[in-house]
Design a protein around this motif. Structure first.
Motif, PDB file in Angstrom:
ATOM      1  N   GLY A 131       0.817  -1.213   0.000  1.00  0.00           N
ATOM      2  CA  GLY A 131       0.000   0.000   0.000  1.00  0.00           C
ATOM      3  C   GLY A 131       0.844   1.253   0.000  1.00  0.00           C
ATOM      4  N   TRP A 132       0.466   2.186   0.877  1.00  0.00           N
ATOM      5  CA  TRP A 132       1.106   3.494   0.910  1.00  0.00           C
ATOM      6  C   TRP A 132       1.347   3.918   2.353  1.00  0.00           C
ATOM      7  N   VAL A 133       2.391   4.724   2.539  1.00  0.00           N
ATOM      8  CA  VAL A 133       2.678   5.328   3.832  1.00  0.00           C
ATOM      9  C   VAL A 133       2.606   6.843   3.649  1.00  0.00           C
ATOM     10  N   ILE A 134       1.711   7.485   4.389  1.00  0.00           N
ATOM     11  CA  ILE A 134       1.439   8.917   4.216  1.00  0.00           C
ATOM     12  C   ILE A 134       1.914   9.677   5.435  1.00  0.00           C
ATOM     13  N   SER A 135       2.659  10.760   5.191  1.00  0.00           N
ATOM     14  CA  SER A 135       3.193  11.582   6.278  1.00  0.00           C
ATOM     15  C   SER A 135       3.049  13.051   5.919  1.00  0.00           C
ATOM     16  N   GLY A 136       2.755  13.856   6.926  1.00  0.00           N
ATOM     17  CA  GLY A 136       2.644  15.302   6.703  1.00  0.00           C
ATOM     18  C   GLY A 136       1.564  15.898   7.573  1.00  0.00           C
ATOM     19  N   GLY A 137       0.977  16.986   7.099  1.00  0.00           N
ATOM     20  CA  GLY A 137      -0.058  17.663   7.864  1.00  0.00           C
ATOM     21  C   GLY A 137      -0.955  18.495   6.970  1.00  0.00           C
ATOM     22  N   ALA A 175      -9.708   7.179  11.711  1.00  0.00           N
ATOM     23  CA  ALA A 175      -9.318   6.342  12.850  1.00  0.00           C
ATOM     24  C   ALA A 175      -8.002   5.607  12.634  1.00  0.00           C
ATOM     25  N   SER A 176      -7.332   5.833  11.500  1.00  0.00           N
ATOM     26  CA  SER A 176      -6.072   5.141  11.226  1.00  0.00           C
ATOM     27  C   SER A 176      -5.011   5.514  12.247  1.00  0.00           C
ATOM     28  N   PRO A 177      -4.192   4.546  12.701  1.00  0.00           N
ATOM     29  CA  PRO A 177      -3.052   4.887  13.563  1.00  0.00           C
ATOM     30  C   PRO A 177      -2.161   5.920  12.882  1.00  0.00           C
ATOM     31  N   ARG A 210      -0.514   4.254   7.411  1.00  0.00           N
ATOM     32  CA  ARG A 210      -0.506   3.209   6.399  1.00  0.00           C
ATOM     33  C   ARG A 210      -1.924   2.963   5.872  1.00  0.00           C
ATOM     34  N   VAL A 211      -2.032   2.960   4.545  1.00  0.00           N
ATOM     35  CA  VAL A 211      -3.296   2.621   3.893  1.00  0.00           C
ATOM     36  C   VAL A 211      -3.015   1.592   2.816  1.00  0.00           C
ATOM     37  N   GLY A 212      -4.031   0.822   2.476  1.00  0.00           N
ATOM     38  CA  GLY A 212      -3.868  -0.199   1.454  1.00  0.00           C
ATOM     39  C   GLY A 212      -3.841   0.370   0.050  1.00  0.00           C
ATOM     40  N   ALA A 213      -3.498  -0.482  -0.900  1.00  0.00           N
ATOM     41  CA  ALA A 213      -3.437  -0.045  -2.296  1.00  0.00           C
ATOM     42  C   ALA A 213      -4.796   0.437  -2.782  1.00  0.00           C
ATOM     43  N   GLU A 214      -5.870  -0.105  -2.197  1.00  0.00           N
ATOM     44  CA  GLU A 214      -7.223   0.269  -2.625  1.00  0.00           C
ATOM     45  C   GLU A 214      -7.601   1.679  -2.210  1.00  0.00           C
TER      46      GLU A 214
END
Length: 386
Positions: free
Chosen positions: A148-154, A192-194, A220-224
Motif C-alpha cells: 500500500g502506501w505510507v502517508i506523512s505530513g499535515g 481512525a487510522s493509527p 498506512r493505507v492499502g493499495a485500494e
C-alpha cells in the motif's frame, strides 16, 4: 420575494422539499448547536433520507442522478433558512463528486451510497500551512510500500474532520524528487487510522462544522485507498473544486437572501416618528442594492452549475460566481445588521452570528485575490503573475 432565478417544476419541488425540512429546524437550531459545540445530526439525517444530500450522485450508487444545479438549489435553500452548512459543500459535493468521477467501482460502491443518504461523511484534506493557494506545493507525502502506501505530513483548516469517517487527502509522491510541480495523488484515509491526529483550530466562526489541523505520522493505507491514477491527482481534484466554488457561491447567495428578507421584515415593522423605517431611502436604497447584487450573483451561480452539468468548461463561470456571491452575501448581511441598528448584534435576531461564516467565503475555498488572478490571466489574457 420574487427573484431573477426561475425554477422549472423539478427544481421547484426540490426547493420546496428543502424548505419544508429547513423550516422545522431554522437558524436558532443551527446557531444553538454551534455555540454548544454540537453537530446537526438530526437535520443531516433527514436531508439524507429525503435524497437531498446525494441528489447529484449516480443513481446506481444511491444518488438522485441529477446534477450540480440541483445540489446548488439544496445548498442555497438551506442557507436561505439561516443554515449555511459547510459540510454539505464538502462531503457530498467535493468528495462525492471526485469519487463519482474517478473512484473505482468498488470505492464508489463502498462510499457513495452512505454519502448520499447521510450515513457516512468524508472530509476534504488539501490545504497546508506552507502551501497556501499553491496546491502544487503540498508537502504531505505518499510513499509506496509492499502492500500500500505510507502517508506523512499535515493538513490545515480541514472542515468537519471530527464528524467524518475518512479524509479525501491530496499528497505528493514521496519517492519522486522534483523542484518543479509535484505529481499529486488522491487517497481515502480513515480518520481512525493509527498515526492520524486531529487538533482543533479555535476560530471566531459560529458554525457546527469546526476547523482542524490534521497530523499524519506514517499513516498506512492499502493499495485500494488510491483514487484514480497515481500522479494525476490535481487533474482529478478539479472534479470537486469547480463544484466547490459553485456551492460556496450558493451558500453565500442563500445567506444573502436570508439577510435581505430579515431586514425587509424589520424595516416594515420598526417605526420611528410614526413611520416604518423602510419608508426612508437611507434604509430602502441600500437594501434594494443588496437584493440586486444577490440576485445577479444567483444568476451567475446557476449559470456556472448549468455549464458544469453540460460538460463544458465551467472554471471561469465558477470563479466569477464565487467572487460575486461572496461580495454580495457579505454586503447583504452587513446591511441587514445595519438596518436593525443595535438589534443587529442581538442573538435573537439571528444575523451577527453569521458574519464570520460569510466573511470566510471571501477567503475560502479560493481567495478573492486568486479569483482575480484567474480572471486576469485566463479570461483577459494578461501576463501571468505567478
Amino acid at each position: 420575494m420574487t427573484g431573477l432565478v426561475i425554477d422549472n417544476d423539478d427544481h421547484r419541488l426540490i426547493r420546496e422539499s428543502v424548505a419544508k425540512i429547513a423550516a422545522k429546524y431554522g437558524h436558532e437550531y443551527y446557531a444553538d448547536r454551534a455555540r454548544r459545540g454540537e453537530h446537526i445530526g438530526e437535520l443531516w439525517s433527514e436531508l439524507g433520507e429525503a435524497g437531498l444530500l446525494g441528489v447529484h450522485l449516480p443513481e446506481e450508487f444511491g444518488g438522485g442522478g441529477a446534477g450540480l444545479t440541483e445540489l446548488t438549489i439544496v445548498i442555497e435553500e438551506l442557507a436561505a433558512h439561516g443554515m449555511p452548512l459547510l459540510l454539505a459543500v464538502i462531503s457530498p459535493a467535493i468528495c462525492g463528486s471526485i469519487l463519482a468521477a474517478h473512484g473505482s467501482a468498488e470505492m464508489k460502491g463502498e462510499w457513495l451510497p452512505g454519502i448520499a443518504d447521510g450515513s457516512r461523511k468524508m472530509a476534504f484534506a488539501l490545504t497546508e500551512p506552507d502551501a497556501g493557494s499553491n496546491s502544487h506545493n503540498v508537502s504531505t507525502t505518499a510513499r509506496k510500500d509492499t502492500d500500500g502506501w505510507v502517508i506523512s505530513g499535515g493538513k490545515y483548516y480541514i472542515s468537519a474532520a471530527d464528524e467524518c469517517e475518512a479524509l479525501l487527502l491530496v499528497a505528493r509522491d514521496g519517492d519522486v524528487a522534483t523542484t518543479g510541480r509535484n505529481p499529486l495523488s488522491l487517497f481515502v484515509v480513515p480518520v481512525a487510522s493509527p498515526g492520524v491526529t486531529l487538533q482543533r483550530i479555535d476560530t471566531a466562526l459560529t458554525s457546527p462544522d469546526r476547523q482542524f489541523t490534521v497530523f499524519l505520522d506514517d499513516v498506512r493505507v492499502g493499495a485500494e485507498a488510491l483514487i484514480g491514477e497515481v500522479g494525476k491527482g490535481l487533474r482529478q481534484v478539479f472534479a470537486g473544486l469547480n463544484p466547490e466554488r459553485v456551492l460556496a457561491a450558493a451558500l453565500c447567495t442563500g445567506v444573502g437572501r436570508y439577510a435581505v428578507a430579515k431586514a425587509r421584515d424589520y424595516a416594515c415593522q420598526r417605526q420611528v416618528w410614526s413611520a416604518p423605517i423602510g419608508a426612508h431611502q437611507g434604509i430602502s436604497h441600500p437594501l434594494a442594492e443588496s437584493h440586486i447584487a444577490v440576485e445577479l450573483a444567483r444568476l451567475a451561480t446557476m449559470r456556472a452549475a448549468e455549464l458544469f452539468d453540460s460538460g463544458l468548461d465551467a472554471a471561469e463561470a465558477a470563479n466569477i460566481a464565487k467572487f460575486a456571491a461572496a461580495e454580495a452575501g457579505l454586503r447583504a448581511l452587513d446591511q441587514a445588521i445595519q438596518t436593525h441598528g443595535g438589534n443587529g448584534l442581538a442573538r435573537e435576531y439571528g444575523l451577527a452570528d453569521l458574519w464570520f461564516v460569510i466573511r470566510l467565503m471571501r477567503t475560502a475555498p479560493v481567495s478573492r485575490e486568486m479569483v482575480l488572478n484567474f480572471v486576469a490571466q485566463r479570461s483577459l489574457g494578461l501576463p501571468d503573475s505567478y
